[in-house]
Design a protein around this motif. Sequence first.
Motif, PDB file in Angstrom:
ATOM      1  N   ARG A 138      13.665 -18.232  12.546  1.00 34.42           N
ATOM      2  CA  ARG A 138      15.093 -17.996  12.712  1.00 34.42           C
ATOM      3  C   ARG A 138      15.917 -19.211  12.293  1.00 34.42           C
ATOM      4  NH1 ARG A 138      14.552 -14.947  18.581  1.00 34.42           N
ATOM      5  NH2 ARG A 138      14.169 -12.842  17.753  1.00 34.42           N
ATOM      6  N   GLY A 139      15.346 -20.397  12.500  1.00 32.37           N
ATOM      7  CA  GLY A 139      16.065 -21.603  12.125  1.00 32.37           C
ATOM      8  C   GLY A 139      15.793 -22.046  10.707  1.00 32.37           C
ATOM      9  N   ASN A 140      14.973 -21.245   9.981  1.00 34.64           N
ATOM     10  CA  ASN A 140      14.608 -21.560   8.592  1.00 34.64           C
ATOM     11  C   ASN A 140      14.021 -22.961   8.481  1.00 34.64           C
ATOM     12  OD1 ASN A 140      14.362 -20.775   5.899  1.00 34.64           O
ATOM     13  ND2 ASN A 140      16.286 -21.749   5.319  1.00 34.64           N
ATOM     14  N   LYS A 141      13.231 -23.330   9.476  1.00 34.43           N
ATOM     15  CA  LYS A 141      12.587 -24.642   9.478  1.00 34.43           C
ATOM     16  C   LYS A 141      11.300 -24.579   8.667  1.00 34.43           C
ATOM     17  CE  LYS A 141      10.578 -28.113  12.558  1.00 34.43           C
ATOM     18  NZ  LYS A 141      10.181 -28.427  13.957  1.00 34.43           N
ATOM     19  N   LYS A 142      11.172 -25.453   7.686  1.00 37.36           N
ATOM     20  CA  LYS A 142      10.016 -25.426   6.795  1.00 37.36           C
ATOM     21  C   LYS A 142       9.125 -26.663   6.930  1.00 37.36           C
ATOM     22  CE  LYS A 142      12.349 -22.524   3.377  1.00 37.36           C
ATOM     23  NZ  LYS A 142      12.779 -22.391   1.959  1.00 37.36           N
ATOM     24  N   GLU A 143       9.604 -27.678   7.643  1.00 41.85           N
ATOM     25  CA  GLU A 143       8.790 -28.886   7.779  1.00 41.85           C
ATOM     26  C   GLU A 143       7.579 -28.616   8.657  1.00 41.85           C
ATOM     27  OE1 GLU A 143      11.980 -28.726   8.656  1.00 41.85           O
ATOM     28  OE2 GLU A 143      12.936 -29.644   6.910  1.00 41.85           O
ATOM     29  N   LYS A 144       6.450 -29.179   8.271  1.00 42.16           N
ATOM     30  CA  LYS A 144       5.225 -28.995   9.036  1.00 42.16           C
ATOM     31  C   LYS A 144       4.788 -30.328   9.646  1.00 42.16           C
ATOM     32  CE  LYS A 144       3.367 -25.030   6.544  1.00 42.16           C
ATOM     33  NZ  LYS A 144       4.557 -24.741   5.756  1.00 42.16           N
ATOM     34  N   GLU A 145       4.214 -30.234  10.824  1.00 42.86           N
ATOM     35  CA  GLU A 145       3.728 -31.426  11.507  1.00 42.86           C
ATOM     36  C   GLU A 145       2.423 -31.899  10.862  1.00 42.86           C
ATOM     37  OE1 GLU A 145       2.319 -32.838  15.990  1.00 42.86           O
ATOM     38  OE2 GLU A 145       3.010 -30.789  15.624  1.00 42.86           O
ATOM     39  N   VAL A 146       2.320 -33.196  10.662  1.00 38.40           N
ATOM     40  CA  VAL A 146       1.110 -33.777  10.082  1.00 38.40           C
ATOM     41  C   VAL A 146       0.303 -34.432  11.196  1.00 38.40           C
ATOM     42  CG1 VAL A 146       0.179 -35.455   8.455  1.00 38.40           C
ATOM     43  CG2 VAL A 146       2.259 -34.181   7.876  1.00 38.40           C
ATOM     44  N   ILE A 147      -0.979 -34.078  11.280  1.00 38.51           N
ATOM     45  CA  ILE A 147      -1.862 -34.613  12.316  1.00 38.51           C
ATOM     46  C   ILE A 147      -2.981 -35.401  11.651  1.00 38.51           C
ATOM     47  CG2 ILE A 147      -3.341 -34.048  14.276  1.00 38.51           C
ATOM     48  CD1 ILE A 147      -1.861 -31.381  14.466  1.00 38.51           C
ATOM     49  N   GLY A 148      -3.283 -36.551  12.184  1.00 39.77           N
ATOM     50  CA  GLY A 148      -4.369 -37.375  11.649  1.00 39.77           C
ATOM     51  C   GLY A 148      -5.471 -37.573  12.668  1.00 39.77           C
ATOM     52  N   PHE A 149      -6.491 -38.334  12.284  1.00 39.88           N
ATOM     53  CA  PHE A 149      -7.579 -38.692  13.193  1.00 39.88           C
ATOM     54  C   PHE A 149      -7.302 -40.067  13.800  1.00 39.88           C
ATOM     55  CE2 PHE A 149      -9.819 -35.948  10.055  1.00 39.88           C
ATOM     56  CZ  PHE A 149     -10.240 -34.955  10.933  1.00 39.88           C
ATOM     57  N   ASP A 150      -7.723 -40.283  15.047  1.00 37.91           N
ATOM     58  CA  ASP A 150      -7.654 -41.642  15.583  1.00 37.91           C
ATOM     59  C   ASP A 150      -8.786 -42.461  14.968  1.00 37.91           C
ATOM     60  OD1 ASP A 150     -10.037 -41.182  17.019  1.00 37.91           O
ATOM     61  OD2 ASP A 150      -9.003 -40.749  18.891  1.00 37.91           O
ATOM     62  N   SER A 151      -8.851 -43.745  15.244  1.00 39.15           N
ATOM     63  CA  SER A 151      -9.795 -44.644  14.561  1.00 39.15           C
ATOM     64  C   SER A 151     -11.254 -44.236  14.783  1.00 39.15           C
ATOM     65  CB  SER A 151      -9.584 -46.089  15.016  1.00 39.15           C
ATOM     66  OG  SER A 151      -9.721 -46.193  16.430  1.00 39.15           O
ATOM     67  N   GLU A 152     -11.597 -43.821  16.002  1.00 43.63           N
ATOM     68  CA  GLU A 152     -12.988 -43.423  16.295  1.00 43.63           C
ATOM     69  C   GLU A 152     -13.339 -42.130  15.561  1.00 43.63           C
ATOM     70  OE1 GLU A 152     -13.155 -43.173  20.552  1.00 43.63           O
ATOM     71  OE2 GLU A 152     -13.986 -45.209  20.715  1.00 43.63           O
ATOM     72  N   ALA A 153     -12.405 -41.184  15.577  1.00 49.60           N
ATOM     73  CA  ALA A 153     -12.646 -39.903  14.897  1.00 49.60           C
ATOM     74  C   ALA A 153     -12.740 -40.109  13.385  1.00 49.60           C
ATOM     75  CB  ALA A 153     -11.529 -38.918  15.226  1.00 49.60           C
ATOM     76  N   ALA A 154     -11.961 -41.037  12.853  1.00 43.90           N
ATOM     77  CA  ALA A 154     -11.994 -41.310  11.409  1.00 43.90           C
ATOM     78  C   ALA A 154     -13.372 -41.837  10.994  1.00 43.90           C
ATOM     79  CB  ALA A 154     -10.912 -42.312  11.036  1.00 43.90           C
ATOM     80  N   ARG A 155     -13.942 -42.719  11.834  1.00 45.24           N
ATOM     81  CA  ARG A 155     -15.288 -43.243  11.528  1.00 45.24           C
ATOM     82  C   ARG A 155     -16.326 -42.130  11.610  1.00 45.24           C
ATOM     83  NH1 ARG A 155     -13.292 -47.847  14.343  1.00 45.24           N
ATOM     84  NH2 ARG A 155     -14.104 -47.066  16.325  1.00 45.24           N
ATOM     85  N   LEU A 156     -16.192 -41.266  12.620  1.00 45.42           N
ATOM     86  CA  LEU A 156     -17.136 -40.145  12.757  1.00 45.42           C
ATOM     87  C   LEU A 156     -17.004 -39.203  11.574  1.00 45.42           C
ATOM     88  CD1 LEU A 156     -19.204 -38.499  14.356  1.00 45.42           C
ATOM     89  CD2 LEU A 156     -17.298 -37.463  15.626  1.00 45.42           C
ATOM     90  N   TRP A 157     -15.775 -38.979  11.102  1.00 40.87           N
ATOM     91  CA  TRP A 157     -15.541 -38.095   9.961  1.00 40.87           C
ATOM     92  C   TRP A 157     -16.297 -38.584   8.734  1.00 40.87           C
ATOM     93  CZ3 TRP A 157     -13.780 -38.240   5.011  1.00 40.87           C
ATOM     94  CH2 TRP A 157     -13.392 -37.033   4.413  1.00 40.87           C
ATOM     95  N   VAL A 158     -16.286 -39.894   8.501  1.00 39.01           N
ATOM     96  CA  VAL A 158     -17.001 -40.469   7.351  1.00 39.01           C
ATOM     97  C   VAL A 158     -18.505 -40.221   7.495  1.00 39.01           C
ATOM     98  CG1 VAL A 158     -17.619 -42.613   6.172  1.00 39.01           C
ATOM     99  CG2 VAL A 158     -15.253 -42.212   6.882  1.00 39.01           C
ATOM    100  N   GLU A 159     -19.026 -40.386   8.707  1.00 42.41           N
ATOM    101  CA  GLU A 159     -20.460 -40.149   8.947  1.00 42.41           C
ATOM    102  C   GLU A 159     -20.805 -38.682   8.690  1.00 42.41           C
ATOM    103  OE1 GLU A 159     -21.419 -41.401  12.879  1.00 42.41           O
ATOM    104  OE2 GLU A 159     -20.757 -43.472  12.562  1.00 42.41           O
ATOM    105  N   ILE A 160     -19.963 -37.794   9.160  1.00 40.99           N
ATOM    106  CA  ILE A 160     -20.204 -36.358   8.967  1.00 40.99           C
ATOM    107  C   ILE A 160     -20.190 -36.009   7.483  1.00 40.99           C
ATOM    108  CG2 ILE A 160     -19.232 -34.059   9.347  1.00 40.99           C
ATOM    109  CD1 ILE A 160     -18.140 -35.163  12.052  1.00 40.99           C
ATOM    110  N   ALA A 161     -19.205 -36.535   6.762  1.00 40.64           N
ATOM    111  CA  ALA A 161     -19.085 -36.239   5.331  1.00 40.64           C
ATOM    112  C   ALA A 161     -20.309 -36.726   4.572  1.00 40.64           C
ATOM    113  CB  ALA A 161     -17.814 -36.891   4.771  1.00 40.64           C
TER     114      ALA A 161
END
Length: 341
Positions: free
Chosen positions: A169-192
């Motif tokens: 209704r408000g014609n809002k198009k901006e989307k929220e950007v979510i990142g990983f915290d430092s521990e999750a970022a390190r785990l993400w690299v291990e998973i990849a």
Amino acid sequence: LSADEEEKVLLALEKEAPAKPKEFKILYEDSTSEALFHGMYENLPAAGLISSEGGGVLEGRAFNDLSKQNAIWSGDSITIDRKTAESFKLVDARLTVSLMVQESVFSKYMAHKGGVSRGSGLWARFLICRPASTQGTRYVSTQVPSWYHQTQFASRLEHFLEMDLICFRGNKKEKEVIGFDSEAARLWVEIANDIESRMCAGGILYGLGDHGSKLVEVISRLAALLHCFEGFEGDISMSTLQAATDLAKWYSNDFIKLFGENSKENDEEQELNCWLDSFRKVGKRFVKKNYILQCGPGKFRKKAALEHVLLRLVNNSAIRILNYPGDKTIYVDLCPWQGGL
């Protein structure tokens, strides 16, 4: 008024015409790909192609443009060029596809279009599952079931729908950007890196590069969904990423069972059996083996390849091989379950 003046008046009126109101349409089912994308362009750019009878979607025209389906999944813009109507460009769209399909219907689809859909990377973008049937164990109980968690789940979904409606209704198009915290970022690299290593020769994902290359992104998206659905604040935590990894692994195991090395043999069985169905449908029970060798699907016109797949179909009780005394012709019984003979 002169013709020129009347034309100016009409043009001025046309400019003052009110814009067509947008419809808050989220769900699609029986839709062509063009109608789906045009609906997302004219109305809400976030939609779901949802069906509890997914066979109609697979066999229909919603999946006749796989490249555009894949592009939307990747967040790319797509352009639809049309001869008889206005062309348009769909930008920053989001599409969810959720299909429940009977195994026989899915097998038929894969026999006819499986090579194209796998080759395009379509199924690597899905969370695939094939749970075991619970038939024979669904006992009725007099105990009153609790619907507490189902109510909580529905309430959370309602919250997100209300938020969508407010943005709409408000014609809002901006989307929220979510990142990983430092521990999750390190785990993400291990998973990849772990997923990448499993795509090497001998690894569990060997030969499934389409699935492996998308798996870490699927995990990231699941982590973001869990983070938002649970109402967590800030960046995605390591525990949420681990939960998403465990969930993705469950789906990945079913993908491997369905499309892994052993699945090639299953695909061959399904393809030949699907071809044999054309005879069953017209009431024909027996087909000469040599006829299949001469007129069957191309890959089975070599004796060794045909015998290999026929043997597997025999082991699965889908067919029976037989001949008659004094007759050297070998026949394939397409309906051994009917008995007799």
